[in-house]
Motif scaffolding. Structure first.
Motif, PDB file in Angstrom:
ATOM      1  N   MET A 138      52.376  55.985  63.475  1.00  0.00           N
ATOM      2  CA  MET A 138      53.589  56.005  62.996  1.00  0.00           C
ATOM      3  C   MET A 138      54.376  55.013  63.586  1.00  0.00           C
ATOM      4  N   GLY A 139      53.890  54.158  64.110  1.00  0.00           N
ATOM      5  CA  GLY A 139      54.980  52.910  64.710  1.00  0.00           C
ATOM      6  C   GLY A 139      54.822  53.446  66.028  1.00  0.00           C
ATOM      7  N   GLU A 171      51.488  61.680  70.196  1.00  0.00           N
ATOM      8  CA  GLU A 171      51.152  60.908  71.483  1.00  0.00           C
ATOM      9  C   GLU A 171      52.115  59.778  71.283  1.00  0.00           C
ATOM     10  N   ALA A 172      52.742  59.280  72.450  1.00  0.00           N
ATOM     11  CA  ALA A 172      53.628  58.334  72.452  1.00  0.00           C
ATOM     12  C   ALA A 172      52.736  56.882  72.483  1.00  0.00           C
ATOM     13  N   THR A 173      51.876  56.654  71.877  1.00  0.00           N
ATOM     14  CA  THR A 173      50.905  55.477  71.892  1.00  0.00           C
ATOM     15  C   THR A 173      51.103  54.875  70.660  1.00  0.00           C
ATOM     16  N   SER A 174      51.483  53.497  70.637  1.00  0.00           N
ATOM     17  CA  SER A 174      51.479  52.847  69.156  1.00  0.00           C
ATOM     18  C   SER A 174      49.923  52.814  68.557  1.00  0.00           C
TER      19      SER A 174
END
Ligand SMILES: Nc1ncnc2c1ncn2[C@@H]1O[C@H](COP(=O)(O)OP(=O)(O)OP(=O)(O)O)[C@@H](O)[C@H]1O
Ligand SMILES: [Mg+2]
Lengths: 349, 356
Positions: B297-298, B316-319
Motif C-alpha cells: 500500500m505504498g 507492517e511499515a515496510t514498502s
C-alpha cells in the motif's frame, strides 16, 4: 500480415458519405415538393396573373429555370467539398437563375395585384358604389386587427402558461395531480365543438362583436397545452439552482426572474411563436363571435376577397394570400430553432 | 461567527425518515466534518440549517435564537451544493457577484471582492466563462467562491472537494481551512473521505441512517469509537471485528481463549472484539498465524493472515512485502489497543480489554 491500403479505404468512405448525402437530398426534395409547389404557385400567380385568368405557362417556364438550377446546386453540394467553391457555384447558379427568369418570364411580371396594399377603396373601384358605407375595409385595418388579436392572445397565453407551469412544476398542493389530469382532459374536446356554448357565454358577458371575444377565447382554448409545455421546461430546471439563489439572498420571485426564467427562454419563445401564429390564422372564432361585419381580420378579409367580392380575380386572391402568410412564415423561419426544441420536450442540446 | 444548536431535529417525508432526532452543538468558529455513508441524511441536515427544508420537529438555533421560521435568504448561510448549483445563464464572475447583489454592496467593491476570492480558489482566469464550459473541479471552486464571497455566518460544504485531483485537493483543504480560520466562520463539511475529515475538522460527526452515532475529535473517534459502526467507518484499512463471547475474565473465540480485563467483564454474553490492523504486530509468541495474502500500500504493506481467532488484517511499515503467502509467524497486540463492543447494543464496553 498484409499491408492495409488506407488510401483506398478513405476514398471508399468519402464516396459512401457523398452518395448517402445525395440520396438524402433527393429524398427530401421529393417529399417537400408537394408542400413547396402550391406555395410557389401562389407566389407566381400573385405576381403574374392579369384580371380574369391564370397563366399556368408562367409557372412552367419558371420551373424550367429553377429546377435545373436547384438540381445543379444539389450536384455541387454533393461533389464539391470546399465551402468556398460551393459558395461561388451557388452565387453563379443564382445569377444564372435570375437571368433565365428575367428572359423567360420577365415580361409577364407585374405588381398590379398588390394594389390592395395602397388603395383603400379597392372594392369601390372594382364594383362601383355597391359597397360604399365602409363595409369592406382597407387591408391595413384587417392587418392591424389581426396583429392585435395575435399579439394580445399570445401575451396572455405566455404569461399565464409560464406562471402556471412554474407553479405546477414546483409546488405540491392538494389536488395537483387532479388538476394536471383535467388539463389533459380538456384537450380531448375540440374547441369547435364548444362554439355554441362559447358564443352564448361571450354574448352574455357582452363581448359579442368586439375583438376581446376572440382574444379571450383563443387564449383560453390553447392554455392547457401551453401550460403543459411550460411545466415540462420548468421540470428540466434543477431545483437546487433556485434554492442556491434563495440562500444567496434572493426572494422566491427574484430567484425566479434571475435564475429560473433564463433557463426556460427557449420554451417561452416557442410558445410565443405558436401562440402568435394561432391567433394570426384564426378564422372560426373570429367569424363565430360577430353577427355582422363589426370587425375585420386578415382571415375574414381573405375569405371575402376570395368568395364574396370578386370570385374570379385569382391574381388578387393570391396576392392577399402571400401578404397574409408572410408574417407567420418569417417568424417560423427565424425562430424554428426554438420550435424544434418543443419536440425534444425542452431538453437542451 | 455563529453558534449553532440543533435540538432533537427530525426531518421526514411521510414514512421516509431522513434525519432522526439529532442534537448538535457547534461552537462559534468551529470546523466540524460530517461523515457517513450515502443516504444517511447529511445533505438533508445541511438543507435544514440553510433554511431550504423546514425540520419536521425540533429546534435550530443560531447564537441561541430559534431560526426555524427565518427565511433562507435572511440566514446569511454560504452553501456549496453537492451538485454545485451554479447559475448556467451567468458567467463565473456574475455567479460570484450574485450574492453581493442582494447585500447592496457597491458595484466596484463587489467586483474587487469577487476577484479576490476568485484568486484565492485559483479561478481568476475563468471569470468570463459560463459554468457549462468548466470542468467539474473548476465548477466546484466557483461554487466555493460564491459561498465565501458573502462572508457567511455559517458555511456549509456538501462534498466540496470530491471532484478535484489529489494535489489540488490537498492545497484546497489547506486553503479552506486557512480561509475558515481567517474569517472565523463556523463551518460544516460533509465528506466521504475520512482523511479529509480527520485532517481538517476540529470535531467529527459520524452519522448513520439519519442518526448521530458519535460526535468527537478525530482522536476520540479513532481511539474510542462509541459503536461498531464508527469503529468500522473510521480508520483505513478498516478495523478487524471478531465475534466473541465474554465469560468472566476470558474471551472465547471459537476454541481459542483470550484473557479479558476491566470492569464489566462479569456481565458476560456475546461481544465483538475490535483490533485495528496497525495495532497487530509480529512477536516471538502469540497467535499462530499463516499469511494468506499481501497487498503493498505504498509506505506500508497490508497482510491477511489465518489465526485461531479468525482471519485478521494487519499492517507492517515496510514498502516491500516481506512475507510471502504461506509464511508462518506469531502475532500479538497490546491489550490497551483492543476494543470490546457489546454485540447486542453494538456499543463500546469502556475499559474492557482483551489480551493475547
Ligand atoms: N425530497 C425527498 N423526499 C423523500 N425522501 C428524501 C427526499 N430527499 C432526501 N430523501 C431521503 O432522505 C435520505 C437522506 O438523504 P440525503 O440527501 O440527506 O443523504 P446524504 O447523506 O446527503 O447522501 P449522499 O452522501 O449520497 O449525498 C435518503 O434516504 C433520501 O432518499
Ligand atoms: Mg448528499
Amino acid at each position: 500480415m498484409t499491408a492495409i491500403d488506407w488510401n483506398r479505404l478513405a476514398t471508399r468512405a468519402r464516396r459512401g458519405r457523398r452518395v448517402r448525402s445525395a440520396l438524402l437530398l433527393a429524398f427530401l426534395t421529393l417529399v417537400s415538393l408537394p408542400v413547396i409547389l402550391p406555395f410557389f404557385w401562389v407566389v407566381v400567380i400573385s405576381v403574374s396573373a392579369r384580371t380574369g385568368g391564370v397563366e399556368a405557362a408562367v409557372l412552367w417556364k419558371a420551373c424550367a429555370v429553377l429546377v435545373p438550377c436547384v438540381l445543379a446546386y444539389a450536384g455541387v453540394h454533393t461533389f464539391i467539398a470546399s465551402v468556398r467553391a460551393r459558395i461561388i457555384a451557388g452565387l453563379l447558379l443564382g445569377g444564372l437563375c435570375l437571368i433565365g427568369l428575367y428572359v423567360l418570364i420577365g415580361a409577364d411580371l407585374h405588381l398590379n395585384n398588390y394594389r390592395f396594399l395602397v388603395n383603400p377603396n379597392l372594392i369601390e373601384d372594382i364594383r362601383g358604389a355597391a359597397t360604399i358605407g365602409g363595409q369592406f375595409p382597407w387591408v391595413w385595418e384587417a392587418f392591424g386587427n389581426s396583429l392585435l388579436v395575435a399579439l394580445t392572445s399570445m401575451t396572455l397565453k405566455v404569461i399565464v402558461a409560464t406562471l402556471a407551469g412554474y407553479y405546477l412544476s414546483r409546488f405540491a398542493f392538494r389536488g395537483r395531480s387532479f388538476f394536471l389530469q383535467s388539463l389533459l382532459l380538456l384537450e380531448v374536446f375540440h374547441p369547435w365543438m364548444l362554439t355554441i356554448p362559447i358564443f352564448l357565454v361571450i354574448f352574455w358577458v357582452g363581448l359579442l362583436n368586439t375583438l376581446s371575444g376572440p382574444i379571450l377565447v383563443l387564449t383560453v382554448i390553447d392554455l392547457p397545452f401551453y401550460i403543459f409545455i411550460m411545466k415540462g421546461f420548468f421540470d428540466a430546471v434543477p431545483w437546487d439552482i433556485e434554492m442556491s439563489a434563495m440562500t444567496d439572498g434572493a426572494t422566491r420571485r427574484q430567484a425566479f426572474r434571475h435564475v429560473v426564467l433564463p433557463q426556460v427562454r427557449g420554451g417561452i419563445i416557442a410558445i410565443s411563436v405558436l401562440g402568435f401564429i394561432k391567433g394570426w390564422e384564426e378564422y372560426v372564432f373570429v367569424t363565430a363571435l360577430r353577427t355582422g361585419n363589426s370587425y375585420w381580420v386578415m382571415s375574414t378579409y381573405l375569405y371575402y376577397v376570395a368568395e364574396d367580392v370578386m370570385g374570379v380575380d385569382y391574381g388578387l386572391v393570391a396576392a392577399v394570400s402571400v401578404f397574409y402568410m408572410l408574417p407567420s412564415l418569417l417568424l417560423y423561419l427565424f425562430l424554428q430553432k426554438y420550435l424544434t426544441q418543443l419536440t425534444l420536450g425542452g431538453v437542451k442540446g | 461567527m455563529a453558534r449553532v444548536d440543533l435540538q432533537n431535529v427530525t426531518k421526514d417525508w411521510g414514512t421516509a425518515v431522513a434525519v432522526d432526532d439529532i442534537s448538535l452543538d457547534l461552537k462559534d468558529g468551529e470546523f466540524v466534518a460530517v461523515l457517513g455513508p450515502s443516504g444517511c441524511g447529511k445533505s438533508t441536515t445541511l438543507f435544514m440549517l440553510a433554511g431550504i427544508y423546514a425540520p419536521s420537529s425540533g429546534d435550530i438555533r443560531f447564537d441561541g435564537a430559534r431560526v426555524n421560521d427565518v427565511e433562507a435568504r435572511d440566514r446569511n448561510v454560504g452553501i456549496v451544493f453537492q451538485s454545485y448549483a451554479l447559475y448556467p445563464n451567468m458567467t463565473v464572475l456574475q455567479n460570484i457577484l450574485f450574492p453581493l447583489r442582494f447585500q447592496k454592496v457597491p458595484r466596484t467593491d463587489a467586483e474587487r471582492e469577487a476577484r479576490e476570492i476568485a484568486r484565492l480558489v485559483q479561478i481568476e482566469n475563468l471569470l468570463d466563462r459560463r459554468p457549462g464550459q468548466l470542468s467539474g473541479g473548476q465548477q466546484q471552486r466557483v461554487a466555493l467562491a460564491r459561498a465565501l464571497v458573502k462572508k457567511p455566518n455559517l458555511l456549509l460544504l456538501d462534498e466540496p472537494l470530491s471532484n478535484l485531483d489529489a494535489t489540488l485537493r490537498l492545497s484546497m483543504r489547506a486553503e479552506i481551512r486557512r480561509i475558515q480560520r481567517e474569517l472565523g466562520v463556523t463551518t460544516i463539511l460533509v465528506t466521504h473521505d475520512q482523511i479529509e475529515a480527520t485532517t481538517m475538522a476540529d470535531r467529527i460527526i459520524c452519522m448513520n441512517a439519519g442518526r448521530v452515532e458519535q460526535i468527537g475529535t478525530p482522536t476520540d473517534l479513532y481511539r474510542a469509537p462509541e459503536t461498531t459502526f464508527v469503529a468500522a467507518f473510521i480508520g483505513s484499512p478498516p478495523i478487524n471485528l471478531i465475534d466473541a463471547r465474554l465469560a468472566g475474565d476470558t474471551l472465547e473465540i471459537g476454541d481459542k481463549r483470550l484473557r479479558a480485563t476491566g470492569a464489566g467483564t462479569e456481565h458476560g454474553g456475546p461481544v465483538k472484539l475490535g483490533l485495528r490492523p496497525e495495532h497487530i504486530r509480529e512477536a516471538a509468541t502469540g497467535l499462530a498465524a499463516t499469511i494468506t495474502a499481501s497487498e503493498p500500500m505504498g509506505r506500508e504493506t497490508l497482510y491477511t493472515a489465518d489465526t485461531p481467532i479468525g482471519s485478521l488484517h494487519f499492517l507492517e511499515a515496510t514498502s516491500m512485502p516481506r512475507l510471502a503467502p504461506g509464511a508462518k509467524l506469531s502475532l500479538t497486540f497490546d491489550g490497551a489497543d483492543s476494543l470490546v463492543f457489546d454485540a447486542a447494543t453494538t456499543r463500546l464496553m469502556h475499559g474492557v480489554c482483551a489480551h493475547v
